[in-house]
Design a protein around this motif. Structure first.
Motif, mmCIF file in Angstrom:
data_model
loop_
_atom_site.group_PDB
_atom_site.id
_atom_site.type_symbol
_atom_site.label_atom_id
_atom_site.label_comp_id
_atom_site.label_asym_id
_atom_site.label_seq_id
_atom_site.Cartn_x
_atom_site.Cartn_y
_atom_site.Cartn_z
ATOM 1 N N ALA A 33 2.491 -5.838 44.253
ATOM 2 C CA ALA A 33 1.451 -4.823 43.865
ATOM 3 C C ALA A 33 2.729 -3.103 44.585
ATOM 4 O O ALA A 33 2.405 -2.770 43.057
ATOM 5 C CB ALA A 33 0.507 -4.871 43.785
ATOM 6 N N GLU A 74 2.972 -5.235 39.642
ATOM 7 C CA GLU A 74 1.198 -5.158 39.325
ATOM 8 C C GLU A 74 1.367 -6.983 39.256
ATOM 9 O O GLU A 74 0.281 -7.458 39.820
ATOM 10 C CB GLU A 74 0.866 -4.178 39.302
ATOM 11 C CG GLU A 74 -0.829 -4.513 39.449
ATOM 12 C CD GLU A 74 -1.282 -4.587 40.076
ATOM 13 O OE1 GLU A 74 -0.881 -3.676 41.357
ATOM 14 O OE2 GLU A 74 -2.483 -4.947 40.862
ATOM 15 N N ARG A 75 1.325 -7.487 37.616
ATOM 16 C CA ARG A 75 0.777 -7.750 37.283
ATOM 17 C C ARG A 75 1.974 -9.792 37.269
ATOM 18 O O ARG A 75 3.022 -8.895 37.028
ATOM 19 C CB ARG A 75 0.677 -7.714 35.650
ATOM 20 C CG ARG A 75 -0.018 -8.963 35.106
ATOM 21 C CD ARG A 75 0.255 -8.112 33.740
ATOM 22 N NE ARG A 75 -0.573 -9.010 32.862
ATOM 23 C CZ ARG A 75 0.784 -10.014 31.641
ATOM 24 N NH1 ARG A 75 1.583 -9.069 32.095
ATOM 25 N NH2 ARG A 75 0.465 -10.432 30.546
ATOM 26 N N SER A 99 3.658 -12.025 35.393
ATOM 27 C CA SER A 99 3.099 -12.594 34.028
ATOM 28 C C SER A 99 3.801 -13.981 33.478
ATOM 29 O O SER A 99 4.773 -14.178 33.871
ATOM 30 C CB SER A 99 4.486 -11.411 33.042
ATOM 31 O OG SER A 99 4.194 -12.169 31.926
ATOM 32 N N SER A 127 7.848 -0.394 36.458
ATOM 33 C CA SER A 127 6.833 -1.434 35.813
ATOM 34 C C SER A 127 7.792 -3.002 35.751
ATOM 35 O O SER A 127 6.942 -3.309 34.728
ATOM 36 C CB SER A 127 5.947 -1.730 34.684
ATOM 37 O OG SER A 127 7.539 -1.148 33.740
ATOM 38 N N TRP A 137 7.684 -6.087 35.568
ATOM 39 C CA TRP A 137 6.887 -7.572 36.125
ATOM 40 C C TRP A 137 7.132 -8.683 35.227
ATOM 41 O O TRP A 137 8.623 -9.137 35.251
ATOM 42 C CB TRP A 137 5.791 -7.744 34.747
ATOM 43 C CG TRP A 137 5.021 -6.365 34.508
ATOM 44 C CD1 TRP A 137 4.191 -5.530 35.368
ATOM 45 C CD2 TRP A 137 3.724 -6.320 33.281
ATOM 46 N NE1 TRP A 137 4.040 -4.799 34.736
ATOM 47 C CE2 TRP A 137 3.214 -5.134 33.702
ATOM 48 C CE3 TRP A 137 4.229 -6.649 31.813
ATOM 49 C CZ2 TRP A 137 1.724 -4.577 32.642
ATOM 50 C CZ3 TRP A 137 3.026 -6.549 31.432
ATOM 51 C CH2 TRP A 137 2.262 -5.456 30.783
ATOM 52 N N GLN A 185 6.495 -11.312 27.908
ATOM 53 C CA GLN A 185 5.663 -10.141 28.239
ATOM 54 C C GLN A 185 6.186 -9.614 30.044
ATOM 55 O O GLN A 185 5.795 -9.031 30.829
ATOM 56 C CB GLN A 185 3.992 -10.098 28.072
ATOM 57 C CG GLN A 185 3.799 -9.572 26.914
ATOM 58 C CD GLN A 185 2.941 -11.006 26.649
ATOM 59 O OE1 GLN A 185 1.949 -11.542 27.163
ATOM 60 N NE2 GLN A 185 2.594 -11.398 25.345
#
Ligand code: SF4
Lengths: 217, 240, 424
Positions: free
Chosen positions: A58, A63-64, A66, A32, A34, A71
């Motif tokens: 992704a 996926e994100r 940021s 994960s 980011w 974050q």
């Protein structure tokens, strides 16, 4: 929680508990990631292309995107970084939470590229620590994806046991160059004939002046 | 509907090269050049008629480009006339830039004009000696000159008198190494890389919130008398 | 508040049934107002912000939500192209040009060599002229597609971004087939192109030009009459024709105000006068008109692409002058003369006369000028780019004044800027 006591997770030999815990934590971190896209120039367009239709970052856990450094896990510095932007890059890096990683995407971010000139940082590793350098001008989206996978690979090898040692940060170093003066000079020395090419049309070559009164206190 | 291409000079391209480099600005040749006025552009003829003593010489470059060298003292008059005169009507200021030829030769400030209704181009140049780099600003004629002149100031150190906001635009405000596009400026800057890196990082990114640069309309000014003060402040500072 | 009546009275006096104010027990303006609106607030956008399209920084002074003034801060991407150019030979500079506007690299490649060719008095071959027109029109679409994607993200629509990128990937592939690079093409050389067009490339371009209108129609259906899009862009950031000219705006931003100034029509180069295309102009000069003008420009570019592909002649691509063009690779490898010739050209470069030359073309962002000054040597004394988005952006304080903060984002997006070229 006592996790840093010797024998449990501290500097001792790895135990069954720590290796299993490492595995779980690293698995979670790795999948994960980011990215914090710090895109400035041409490389940023390739970064956009990697996130868009055809390449789709992704799939690998990014996926994100940021856009807030607080974050984000991995800073992707894509493109040229002039000295005017250097404090901004440093500020963003300082704002990111540990654990954090940094990718230098492209020749310019890694070494200044063709821009061996007065206004450009000669490699962002003089300012922030870099984990993965991606060569290319610009690197293809596949290159960026491979670089991100190398960060994942790097995370796989990390352990909570030496976590504090690896990621210790000196709060006083905030806003300072990462590298010392000599190291900066080493890293950024003129490369090849890039700056010693004379202008044929009769220009006097002038050297860099290290005037004492020009130095900051 | 372009105007007639001016007759090409006898030498062009590689013949010119073969003739060897020549001085970019040749003070001794001024009188001779004044005699041999290349024919063609009506604007040049009109300009000579109007500002006889302020037009030093003109030449044709790269086949069909008219270049006029004028007196820097009169630059706002000349460009204002070119902008306002009904026959000339150079309403589009394409570019303001400068050229440093090095070797102590004067620095040229270059104005590239284009007339949208007449479809005509003209290049106006002023030569400034290196020890007096100042010229009047044309922001009063073209609002678009604002940033272009700031850039010339930043990179060449030419001072534009009467410019509303003459600050560095590309380099940091506290840049201490000089004006980078001057020929005596080394490609890698004057300071060592270590020094440059340290200076860069000691800048506080928030330093640049200079309320003063937003003119008189600093938040403090309007305190006390509410909206009225804010309004008058906004009207007063709105000169761009 | 000291009154015994405990209902809250708003700012407006209450209205009777006939619309006249009814005297209220409390004078509404008696209530002490909190100290709002008496001072302005400074908000900083950028240099690291997704809506500034790069490392632009805007310091905005706000009164509530209304923009009082905008101060753009530039230079966060100043890479000193112009200084670097003085240390490179004429042909080496081509590689710098595409790194300046990475949204339309081929237009920059072409504009630069066209200026240098004019300075040196070189006439390129017919095939090269048409090939460059194809390159430039393709990249005009390429750049407008990116603008379309970011514009629609700024307006809050994500789908057109994906549609636009799908089409952009096709142009990427065409770039790659032509030059081997996706963005940094460096496709041109003085007196010709880096190589002849590859086999089947023209067919690929035609396929792209055939398929694009369908995508444009889809985006049209999504955006053009969309109430949110219209509401956020109509009447925003309007500028009159005279003012637009005075600010030096060019390209779609100027044409949206109703001035039909297009370098391709007004100062035709490369036989643009013989192509059949229209120059779309707007009449309000606001963000919505700029959107419409760019959408129409893409369709016109498709028309030009078709005509250029039809007339692409056979023949040599580079001029046949040994002082300019390199000998073929096979010759270099097989005979000594060509080898020496190659070596001399590469190490010594091509000399240019001691003159200056200003040449401008219609780039994707506006009038793209190149000013080159030679001194008889193989390197320029000065290489200056007239950056269209730099001048266009200088109008943003004027355009944004009095609008809402959210409109500032749309105004910025409507100007279609690229920071690599603004800061150079
Ligand atoms: S490495 Fe190349 S593509 Fe990337 S920013 Fe630098 S010049 Fe642009």
């Amino acid at each position: 929680m006592g996790l840093d006591k010797p024998g449990l997770l501290g500097s001792g030999t790895p135990t069954f508990l720590t290796t299993r815990l490492d595995f779980v934590v690293n698995w979670a971190r790795r999948n994960s990631l980011w990215p914090m896209p710090f895109g400035t120039a041409c490389c940023a367009i390739e970064m956009m292309a990697s996130a868009a239709s055809d390449y789709d970052l992704a799939r690998f856990g990014m996926e994100r995107m940021s856009f807030s450094p607080r974050q984000a896990d991995v800073l992707i510095c894509a493109g040229r970084v002039p000295y005017k932007l250097a404090p901004v890059l440093r500020r963003i890096w300082d704002q990111m939470m540990q654990p954090k990683w940094c990718i230098s995407m492209g020749a310019c971010a890694s070494s200044g590229g063709v821009f061996d000139v007065y206004s450009m940082v000669q490699g962002i590793d003089t300012i922030v620590p870099v984990d993965v350098y991606i060569p290319g001008c610009p690197p293809r989206p596949e290159g960026l994806i491979y670089g991100l996978m190398m960060v994942q690979e790097k995370i796989r090898g990390e352990s909570l046991a030496n976590h504090t040692a690896l990621r210790a940060e000196d709060p006083l170093a905030t806003g300072r160059p990462r590298a010392g003066d000599e190291e900066v000079s080493d890293l950024t020395g003129p490369f090849g004939n890039s700056t010693h090419q004379n202008r044929v049309s009769g220009l006097v070559e002038t050297d860099a002046i290290g005037r004492a009164e020009d130095r900051l206190p | 509907m372009t105007r007639e291409p001016a007759p090409a000079p006898s030498m062009s391209g590689f013949d010119l090269v073969a003739a060897g480099p020549r001085e970019a600005s040749d003070p001794s040749g001024t009188a001779a050049a004044r005699e041999s006025v290349p024919p063609g552009n009506p604007s040049v003829t009109a300009l000579r008629g109007h500002f006889a003593e302020a037009v030093f010489r003109n030449r044709i470059c790269a086949g069909d480009e008219d270049v006029v060298y004028v007196d820097p003292e009169r630059i706002t008059d000349i460009l204002g006339w070119l902008h306002d005169d009904a026959d000339q009507h150079y309403d589009h200021l394409a570019d303001v830039t400068a050229v440093d030829y090095g070797g102590g030769r004067p620095l040229e400030v270059v104005y590239q004009l284009w007339s949208i209704p007449n479809r005509a181009a003209l290049r106006v140049k002023c030569e400034l000696p290196l020890d007096a780099l100042a010229i009047d600003s044309v922001t009063g004629i073209w609002a678009g000159a604002n940033w272009l002149e700031r850039e010339v100031y930043d990179l060449f150190g030419v001072h534009f008198n009467g410019h509303p906001d003459l600050r560095r635009i590309l380099m940091p405000d506290n840049y201490a190494e000089g004006h980078p596009l001057r020929k005596d400026f080394p490609l890698r800057g004057r300071f060592s890389r270590a020094e440059q890196t340290r200076r860069a990082l000691t800048q506080d990114p928030e330093d640049y919130y200079v309320p003063g640069e937003i003119g008189e309309r600093t938040p403090q000014v309007v305190e006390g008398d509410g909206g009225a003060g804010a309004d008058s402040g906004a009207a007063g500072g709105d000169d761009v | 508040m000291s009154s015994a009546v405990d209902y809250v009275v708003g700012r407006n006096p209450e209205m009777g049934p006939d619309g006249t104010p009814v005297p209220s027990p409390i004078d509404p303006f008696d209530v002490p107002e909190p100290e709002l609106g008496s001072s302005t607030m400074l908000v900083n956008i950028g240099p690291q912000h997704p809506a500034t399209h790069g490392v632009l920084r805007l310091v905005v002074e706000l009164d509530g939500e209304t923009v009082v003034s905008v101060v753009p801060r530039l230079g966060y991407l100043h890479s000193s192209f112009e200084k670097l150019g003085e240390y490179r030979t004429w042909n080496q500079i081509v590689t710098l040009t595409d790194r300046m506007d990475y949204l339309a690299p081929l237009i920059y490649n072409c504009a630069y060599v066209m200026a240098v060719e004019k300075l040196m008095g070189i006439e390129v071959t017919d095939r090269c002229r048409v090939a460059r027109v194809i390159c430039m029109e393709m990249d005009r679409i390429f750049s407008h597609l990116l603008w379309l994607g970011t514009w629609s993200i700024d307006v809050g629509a994500f789908t057109p971004f994906l549609y636009a990128f799908q089409q952009r990937e096709k142009v990427y592939r065409l770039h790659e087939a032509l030059t081997g690079a996706r963005i940094t093409t460096s496709a041109t050389r003085i007196g010709g192109m880096m190589a002849d067009l590859p086999e089947g490339w023209a067919r690929g371009v035609r396929e792209f030009a055939d398929n694009l209108p369908a995508t444009l129609d889809e985006v049209d259906a999504l955006l053009t009459c969309n109430a949110i899009h219209v509401g956020r862009t109509q009447g925003i950031g309007a500028i009159s024709a005279e003012e637009a000219v005075n600010y030096g705006l060019t390209g779609a931003n100027l044409r949206a105000s109703g001035v039909p100034y297009d370098v391709r029509k007004d100062r035709p180069y490369y036989d643009y006068e013989s192509y059949d295309f229209e120059v779309p102009i707007g009449c309000h000069g606001d963000c919505y008109d700029r959107y419409l003008v760019r959408m129409e420009e893409m369709r016109q570019s498709i028309r030009i692409l078709h005509q250029a592909l039809d007339r692409l002649p056979d023949g040599p691509m580079d001029v046949e002058d040994p002082r300019i063009s390199l000998p073929s690779k096979t010759d270099c490898m097989s005979d000594m003369e060509s080898m020496i010739h190659h070596f001399k050209l590469i190490t010594e470069g091509i000399p240019a006369p001691a003159e200056d030359c200003w040449f401008s073309i219609e780039g994707s962002k506006g009038e793209l000028g190149m000013y080159v000054v030679g001194d008889g040597g193989p390197k320029p004394v000065r290489w200056r780019i007239r950056p269209p988005s730099f001048v266009n952006l200088s109008a943003i304080p004027r355009l944004a004044e009095g609008h809402l903060m959210a409109d500032l984002i749309m105004i910025n997006a409507s100007l279609d800027i690229v920071l690599g070229e603004i800061d150079r």
